[in-house]
Structures are given as C-alpha cells and as structure tokens.
Design an enzyme around this catalytic site. Structure first.
Site, PDB file in Angstrom:
ATOM      1  N   ASP A 113       0.862  -1.013   0.103  1.00  0.00           N
ATOM      2  CA  ASP A 113      -0.080   0.008   0.087  1.00  0.00           C
ATOM      3  C   ASP A 113       0.940   1.418   0.083  1.00  0.00           C
ATOM      4  OD1 ASP A 113      -2.130  -1.657   0.241  1.00  0.00           O
ATOM      5  OD2 ASP A 113      -1.925  -1.814   2.310  1.00  0.00           O
ATOM      6  N   GLY A 132      -4.202  -4.248  -4.632  1.00  0.00           N
ATOM      7  CA  GLY A 132      -5.318  -2.927  -5.030  1.00  0.00           C
ATOM      8  C   GLY A 132      -4.696  -1.807  -5.245  1.00  0.00           C
ATOM      9  N   HIS A 133      -4.883  -1.255  -6.531  1.00  0.00           N
ATOM     10  CA  HIS A 133      -4.541   0.143  -6.757  1.00  0.00           C
ATOM     11  C   HIS A 133      -5.575   1.036  -7.112  1.00  0.00           C
ATOM     12  CE1 HIS A 133      -3.054  -2.991 -10.021  1.00  0.00           C
ATOM     13  NE2 HIS A 133      -4.060  -2.053 -10.611  1.00  0.00           N
ATOM     14  N   GLN A 142       1.769  -5.968  -3.254  1.00  0.00           N
ATOM     15  CA  GLN A 142       2.346  -6.252  -1.669  1.00  0.00           C
ATOM     16  C   GLN A 142       3.630  -5.338  -1.497  1.00  0.00           C
ATOM     17  OE1 GLN A 142       1.002  -9.625  -3.122  1.00  0.00           O
ATOM     18  NE2 GLN A 142      -0.688  -8.350  -2.919  1.00  0.00           N
ATOM     19  N   THR A 155       2.248 -12.507   2.828  1.00  0.00           N
ATOM     20  CA  THR A 155       1.489 -12.889   1.789  1.00  0.00           C
ATOM     21  C   THR A 155       2.457 -14.378   1.352  1.00  0.00           C
ATOM     22  OG1 THR A 155       0.391 -12.638  -0.111  1.00  0.00           O
ATOM     23  CG2 THR A 155       2.487 -11.592  -0.064  1.00  0.00           C
ATOM     24  N   LYS A 170       2.142   2.450  -5.124  1.00  0.00           N
ATOM     25  CA  LYS A 170       3.083   1.712  -6.573  1.00  0.00           C
ATOM     26  C   LYS A 170       2.234   2.354  -7.629  1.00  0.00           C
ATOM     27  CE  LYS A 170       2.943  -2.196  -4.712  1.00  0.00           C
ATOM     28  NZ  LYS A 170       2.734  -2.202  -3.094  1.00  0.00           N
ATOM     29  N   ASP A 195       3.162  14.767   1.747  1.00  0.00           N
ATOM     30  CA  ASP A 195       2.261  15.813   1.973  1.00  0.00           C
ATOM     31  C   ASP A 195       1.533  15.469   3.320  1.00  0.00           C
ATOM     32  OD1 ASP A 195       1.224  13.874   0.115  1.00  0.00           O
ATOM     33  OD2 ASP A 195      -1.025  14.595   0.307  1.00  0.00           O
ATOM     34  N   GLY A 227     -10.811  -2.513   2.722  1.00  0.00           N
ATOM     35  CA  GLY A 227     -11.490  -1.423   3.371  1.00  0.00           C
ATOM     36  C   GLY A 227     -11.188  -1.301   4.717  1.00  0.00           C
ATOM     37  N   ARG A 228     -10.307  -2.235   5.148  1.00  0.00           N
ATOM     38  CA  ARG A 228     -10.115  -2.267   6.626  1.00  0.00           C
ATOM     39  C   ARG A 228      -9.024  -1.152   6.865  1.00  0.00           C
ATOM     40  NH1 ARG A 228      -7.071  -8.215   7.218  1.00  0.00           N
ATOM     41  NH2 ARG A 228      -6.328  -7.428   5.161  1.00  0.00           N
TER      42      ARG A 228
HETATM   43  P1  IMP Z   1      -2.829 -12.666   1.752  1.00  0.00           P
HETATM   44  O1  IMP Z   1      -2.228 -12.279   0.780  1.00  0.00           O
HETATM   45  O2  IMP Z   1      -4.474 -12.454   1.330  1.00  0.00           O
HETATM   46  O3  IMP Z   1      -2.949 -14.210   2.215  1.00  0.00           O
HETATM   47  O4  IMP Z   1      -2.760 -12.024   3.161  1.00  0.00           O
HETATM   48  C1  IMP Z   1      -1.597 -12.070   3.972  1.00  0.00           C
HETATM   49  C2  IMP Z   1      -0.971 -10.497   4.706  1.00  0.00           C
HETATM   50  O5  IMP Z   1      -0.553  -9.870   3.634  1.00  0.00           O
HETATM   51  C3  IMP Z   1      -2.096 -10.067   5.316  1.00  0.00           C
HETATM   52  O6  IMP Z   1      -1.722  -9.419   6.543  1.00  0.00           O
HETATM   53  C4  IMP Z   1      -2.985  -9.078   4.153  1.00  0.00           C
HETATM   54  O7  IMP Z   1      -3.321  -7.949   4.958  1.00  0.00           O
HETATM   55  C5  IMP Z   1      -1.419  -8.650   3.766  1.00  0.00           C
HETATM   56  N1  IMP Z   1      -1.778  -7.998   2.339  1.00  0.00           N
HETATM   57  C6  IMP Z   1      -1.954  -8.920   1.289  1.00  0.00           C
HETATM   58  N2  IMP Z   1      -1.944  -7.975   0.366  1.00  0.00           N
HETATM   59  C7  IMP Z   1      -1.742  -6.833   0.443  1.00  0.00           C
HETATM   60  C8  IMP Z   1      -1.812  -5.584  -0.113  1.00  0.00           C
HETATM   61  O8  IMP Z   1      -1.625  -5.477  -1.355  1.00  0.00           O
HETATM   62  N3  IMP Z   1      -1.330  -4.524   0.533  1.00  0.00           N
HETATM   63  C9  IMP Z   1      -0.963  -4.698   1.905  1.00  0.00           C
HETATM   64  N4  IMP Z   1      -1.164  -6.019   2.745  1.00  0.00           N
HETATM   65  C10 IMP Z   1      -1.509  -6.911   2.063  1.00  0.00           C
END
Ligand code: IMP
Length: 448
Positions: free
Chosen positions: A13, A40-41, A220, A235, A16, A331, A300-301
């Site tokens: 996050d 997610g972007h 990630q 991940t 990127k 900023d 959305g967390r």
């Molecule tokens: P998973 O990739 O869904 O298996 O999640 C494993 C861990 O990686 C969790 O803590 C997720 O919140 C984190 N995670 C997975 N994808 C992202 C991402 O794109 N950004 C931030 N954290 C991520």
C-alpha cells in the site's frame, strides 16, 4: 532501457500505482509477476476513481501491453468485473489485444476463497491467495493451460472436487464444491479468456530483444515476502526483485532499475509486529490515518500507521537492491509539529540495526527515534502548484519547504539510496521528480 522493477519497500500500500502509471508511459509492457487480487491499486481518470486488483496499473497508458504473469494467482471472476469496469469507463476491451494471461498462472477457484475464509491467524485479505499458492506448491493446482485437459478428464475432476471438499471439511467450512458447477466454471473460464491465454514469457522476451521497455510491477511489499518478510504474517508469494523476472518468465539479467516505493511514514494492514506503530485514535497516528485516507483498497480495513522505519527499509534494500526510492505521501505529514525517523531498535536493552527474524523478538523491539522539525500543512492545490514550479523551473526537490527537504535528505543519507521522486498528493501532477532522473517526465503523456 530493458526491464525496470517497481516494488513496495514496506508492508504494501505504498502507492505503487502512481509510480507505475508514470513509468508505463515510457514502457511497451507492464507485467504483474506475483500475487493476485489481494493487491489493490486506485487509478484516478478525470473525475472517476477506479479500483483495480489484477489488471496491471500500466493499463492507463494506451500504448502499454499488459501481462498477468507466470507467478500470479488469478481470480477469473474478479478479473471479469475489473475488465467490465474498465470497459464502462473507457470503452476499451483490452483482453486478447493488449492484455494477456500467462498459461502458467494459477487459477483462484471458489474453493480457495472458502478455504481462506477459515484463516484466524494472519488476517489475510480472504481472496484465496494462500490456498491457491499452497495447491501450486503441492502440485495439485490448476494453471490456465491445464483447463482444456482437465475438462476432458472426468476422473481427475472428481478427484479434485473430492480433495477440495475434504480440505474444507478439515477446517470447518460447511459449503461444498459440486462436480457439475466446477466443470461449468472451468468451461466458462476457457470461453471467456481463451484468446488471452498465452505463453507470455516468450512475448516479453521477444519485446526485450526488440529493445522495448518492460515494467515489472510488484504487488504487496518487501516485508510481506514469504521468505524475507515478517513470517508468518506475510503473503504467500515472493514479492521481491529476485522473483520479478522469474515470475514474468524472463531472466534477471534484463533488469537495470529497481525502484522501491516507500511512504514518508509506515502503514500495515492485517496482523503481525510493527515496531513503529502509533496509536490509531490520537496524535500523529490518527493524523496519518485521516489525512492519508489509510483504508485498504481491497478490503476497506483501516491501515495501522506509524513513523518511517529505516531498519526495515534497509533490510528491504538488502534484499532488493533499490536503485532509487520513490517517496510517497510526503504531503500527509504536513501539519505535524515533529517528525520521527526510526534508526535502530532496542531489543531488551540491546541496540540493533536489523529486523530480528522471529516475530516474537520483533514484537519486543522498541523503536529508537531521531526527531526532526515538521513542516506546514498545505492544500492539495498548493502541493500541485509546487510540483509544477519544480517541473517547469527545473528546481527539483528544492521547491520543498526547508524542513521537508531536510527530512527527505536525511532519509537518503540513512538509506544510502537516492530518492528519485516524491509524491505530494493523489493527483498524477502532484509528484516532484529529482532533476534529470527516471521520473523527470511530462505527466500528461500518452494516457487515457
Ligand atoms: P493474503 O495475501 O490475502 O494471504 O494476506 C496475507 C497478509 O498480507 C495480510 O496481512 C494482508 O493484509 C497482507 N496483504 C496482502 N495483500 C496486501 C496488499 O496489497 N497491501 C497490503 N497488505 C496486503
């Protein structure tokens, strides 16, 4: 310029998408090499904000071919939704024309999501990522290339469904996979994506041999890498530079630049130790969350927030060898009286400058900070104007408020990595590039 890699240098996050969007304008190919729709972007096109999860961020550049690469796990139903959203916005259907799915990529099936829903430890995104990679490692996964063969093999289908149901049972998930619906799902995937499924490694290889630029888009971040991150709170893929070429099906010798994207502070979603974490509901932690809109694009967390951590950034650099840092969301720190940078950890009285491997020890680490004066909060428009002055007046980072500039220079000094671009707002014009650097480009070029 051959291949460039863009990676998250923290826990994901980092923003990127914007850096990729800028580099894609100069690339013929943008390739995702790992992960799936856990990423997610956010893409801002005019007045519309689009959230994409699997389509490479390079999609905004009209001349860029897009690859969902060998190392990915792909949810075909989520991809369909993304492609529809893209079509509704642009009237373009890129699949099979400039968007290709690797034959070697693994399919995320409804089973994987059901299995992931039983996770109680990691705080996964629930998208079936870990279970899909687990199947791949166990050599029972289904790659896109396998689908036509599997459809013809009733015994194997029954065996597969049986295995899935036993596994769901073992983790207490009540839903079951049915043979008939499983078969029709496989047929649908083939009908929907048949023309787009290709030997993408060869396509990228040919492009490189023709002198085209290839952008390898990480998802990630370094600290979520399965081997090098804060295991088990990671991940399920190798998010690092070493996998960028491997997961794209080309060799590592092609890579010239590797950009690490880092926020000017730190965030993390999901569980796991986070040494510089701040209280979420007061003071600077709350400021970062609110001003930086720190909510996950995928789930959305709320994201956990904290000061910039040079210990984790230098571990991330050890693994990835960044040729430049893109510092994002500077900023957001505007308006804070003081800024802290973590330079070491205190592990039960001992000062250390590396991340302990065990999460138990990492959780005991207390950050050691150096404190810097803050800089004023500016409006979005003021930051954009500053970025324009930097670009047009060829002033680079010198346009920044004095204390913001010294904060940035200190990060360069501590990390030993040049900062090549600084994000000062969500707008694509709100970036300040180092003079003559790889991001010193016209922000208006060749996009939707
Ligand atoms: P998973 O990739 O869904 O298996 O999640 C494993 C861990 O990686 C969790 O803590 C997720 O919140 C984190 N995670 C997975 N994808 C992202 C991402 O794109 N950004 C931030 N954290 C991520």
């Amino acid at each position: 310029m051959p291949a460039s890699v863009v990676l998250g240098a923290q826990w994901g996050d980092e923003g990127k998408g914007k850096a990729i969007d800028q580099l894609a304008a100069e690339s013929s190919w943008a390739v995702r090499f790992q992960g799936g729709n856990n990423a997610g972007h956010t893409i801002v096109l005019g007045d519309t904000t689009l959230k994409l999860h699997q389509i490479p961020s390079g999609v905004t550049s009209t001349s860029c071919n897009l690859v969902l690469g060998d190392g990915m796990v792909i949810d075909p139903w989520v991809l369909e939704e993304e492609l529809d959203r893209w079509y509704n916005l642009t009237k373009e259907r890129p699949e099979g024309k400039r968007l290709f799915i690797s034959e070697r990529a693994a399919v995320i099936l409804p089973f994987h999501k059901l299995y992931d829903s039983a996770d109680k430890v990691v705080g996964t995104t629930g998208r079936g990522i870990g279970p899909a990679y687990r199947d791949r490692i166990e050599r029972v996964g289904i790659r896109f290339v396998d689908i036509p063969f599997l459809i013809e093999d009733s015994d194997k289908i029954e065996e597969t469904v049986d295995r899935m149901n036993k596994q769901l049972d073992s983790v207490g998930v009540l839903e079951r996979i049915e043979v008939i619906s499983f078969k029709s799902q496989l047929r649908w995937i083939l009908e929907r994506y048949g023309d787009s499924i290709k030997h993408t490694g060869s396509m990228i290889d040919i492009a490189l041999k023709n002198g085209e630029n290839v952008l390898l888009e990480g998802a990630q971040g370094a600290m979520l890498d399965i081997d090098q991150g804060t295991y088990p709170f990671v991940t399920s893929s190798v998010t690092s530079r070493a996998n960028a070429t491997h997961g794209a099906g080309i060799h590592p010798g092609h890579v010239t630049n590797c950009f690490g994207i880092s926020k000017a502070y730190t965030t993390r979603v999901g569980n796991g130790p986070f040494p510089t974490e701040l209280p979420y509901d007061e003071g600077p932690g709350q400021h970062m969350a609110m001003v930086g809109h720190e909510f996950g694009t995928t789930t959305g967390r709320p994201r956990r927030t904290g000061w910039l951590d040079m210990v984790s950034l230098s571990d991330s650099h050890r693994v990835n060898g960044y040729t430049g840092i893109v510092l994002t969301k500077l900023d957001v720190l505007g308006g804070l009286e003081e800024l802290n940078i973590c330079t070491k950890y205190d592990l039960e009285g001992k000062l250390i400058d590396y991340m302990p491997t065990s999460c138990e020890e990492l959780a005991l680490c207390k950050p050691v900070y150096e404190t810097h004066p803050g800089f004023p909060a500016l409006s979005e428009q003021e930051w954009i104007e500053m970025a324009e002055i930097a670009r047009e007046g060829k002033e680079g980072f010198n346009v920044l408020p004095e204390t913001a500039l010294s904060y940035v220079r200190r990060i360069e000094e501590l990390s030993g990595i040049p900062i090549v671009s600084i994000g000062v707002g969500p707008d694509r014009k709100a970036s300040i590039a180092s003079l003559g650097g790889p991001f010193d480009v016209d922000p208006e070029v060749a996009t939707f």
